[in-house]
Design an enzyme around this catalytic site. Structure first.
Site, short mmCIF file in Angstrom:
data_model
loop_
_atom_site.label_atom_id
_atom_site.label_comp_id
_atom_site.label_asym_id
_atom_site.label_seq_id
_atom_site.Cartn_x
_atom_site.Cartn_y
_atom_site.Cartn_z
N PRO A 157 0.70 -1.37 0.10
CA PRO A 157 0.14 0.04 0.13
C PRO A 157 0.89 1.45 0.22
O PRO A 157 1.71 1.49 0.99
CB PRO A 157 -0.74 -0.06 1.39
CG PRO A 157 -0.68 -1.47 1.89
CD PRO A 157 0.66 -1.99 1.31
N GLU A 158 0.39 2.20 -0.95
CA GLU A 158 1.29 3.53 -0.94
C GLU A 158 0.32 4.32 -0.37
O GLU A 158 -0.94 4.17 -0.13
CB GLU A 158 1.85 3.80 -2.27
CG GLU A 158 2.58 2.61 -2.92
CD GLU A 158 3.14 2.81 -4.16
OE1 GLU A 158 3.29 4.12 -4.74
OE2 GLU A 158 3.28 1.80 -5.07
#
Ligand SMILES: [Zn+2]
Length: 279
Positions: free
Chosen positions: A2-3
């Site tokens: 996840p960014e």
């Protein structure tokens, strides 16, 4: 992994459920999540804390409690949060922690690879914690200017890709959104960060914001693991301009997209639009 857009999506979804609620009972079943602190101590310390707000800094979810304490949740590779869920730790072999809220609902933390972390900070420790990690500007905030980017890049010979991944210039970018931003800015991932001109920095700043904003608008990218707290996949993977598109035509010029390795990471770019030599 996840960014920023994925973490922001989780924050937006979870904030209404958490804000104003107390952590009634906390079970942490994995010592890796809280180390070096023992999980049962962190769990006990969290019980009774009331959530003031759910924030985000880079890729960290920041649970701010009314007491002034903060719980930092970093999802790393495969961490995710679910709400509402039922059952305790044994309901899912990858479930690492469960928080019972005072409305009777449960928030579960799940992590297959177990790289995620929960860090409880005492009042006043938050800024120092992020400063010690040299976390850069929030790319969607006003402080993220092309001047700030220039300062962060000054004198750096590292390739742009590496310089954007290390969080010092901008917090929250990872492999996907760096490639997407560099394609939008028509910058080669191997250009040295420190050699960018003023105009290139302006274009890059705008490209970073556009890539991230689109990611948030599409509720993140679901490649393998990422789901929002209610189990929904994001849609950003349908809108990648370069990421993962080896051999497919560039959406601007039709040239096949190439893949190289930069800073140990798969990196996609258009060899025609993104020239190695400054234009
Ligand atoms: Zn192209």
């Amino acid at each position: 992994m996840p960014e920023l857009p994925e973490v922001e999506t989780i924050r937006q979804r979870l904030a209404p459920a958490l804000t104003g609620r107390s952590f009634e009972r906390v079970t942490i079943g994995d010592p890796r999540l809280t180390r070096p602190e023992p999980p049962e101590l962190v769990a006990a310390a969290l019980e009774g804390e009331r959530v003031r707000e759910l924030g985000r800094r880079g890729k960290y979810l920041v649970v701010a409690f009314e007491s002034g304490r903060h719980l930092l949740v970093h999802l790393r590779m495969t961490g995710s949060l679910q709400h509402p869920v039922s059952g305790g730790l044994d309901a899912d072999p990858h479930r690492r922690a469960v928080v019972r809220l005072d409305d009777g609902s449960d928030v579960a933390y799940r992590d297959v690879r177990r790289f995620g972390t929960w860090t409880l900070l005492e009042p006043g420790e938050l800024d120092e914690y992020f400063a010690a990690r040299r976390l850069g500007s929030e790319p969607l905030e006003r402080s993220f200017t092309s001047r700030a980017l220039a300062r962060a890049f000054a004198g750096r010979r590292a390739p742009l890709k590496a310089a954007l991944l290390d969080q010092r210039a901008a917090a929250g970018l990872g492999n996907i959104y760096v490639d997407e931003a560099l394609w939008r800015a028509r910058l080669h991932p191997l250009r040295s960060a420190g050699e960018l001109g003023r105009q290139e920095l302006k274009v890059l700043r705008k490209a970073i914001r556009e890539a991230l904003e689109l990611g948030i608008a599409r509720q993140g990218a679901s490649l393998r693991d990422y789901r929002d707290p209610s189990g929904r996949r994001g849609l950003m993977q349908k809108e990648f301009r370069v990421y993962g598109r080896t051999g497919e035509p560039c959406l601007r010029c039709g040239t096949p997209i190439e893949k190289i390795r930069v800073a140990g990471r798969g990196t996609w770019y258009c060899p025609r639009c993104q020239r190695r030599e400054p234009s």
